[in-house]
Design a protein around this motif. Sequence first.
Motif: not given
Length: 86
Positions: A44-66
Amino acid sequence: VTDNVDTNLGYSVTVDGVAAAIDAITIDTSVAGMHTIVYTATDTAGNTASAERIVNVYDPNTATTETTTLQTATTTDSSATTTPAI
């Protein structure tokens, strides 16, 4: 979500920059790519907090990415050195 003053903080969620309902977060896993989910809470005081999540979707039919994970270290010793792990 609560803090030491408020018992019911307001919150919001975005998926790839688009607002989403907390109970309706969806990611199209049929298409390879990186997706960002950001959770933000505001008291209510206007303070904010955030959390970020990254989701990587890989194509299993392509070459492996290191993937390389970067590691960081913090020290107050002015004579210390660090070498990144690769």
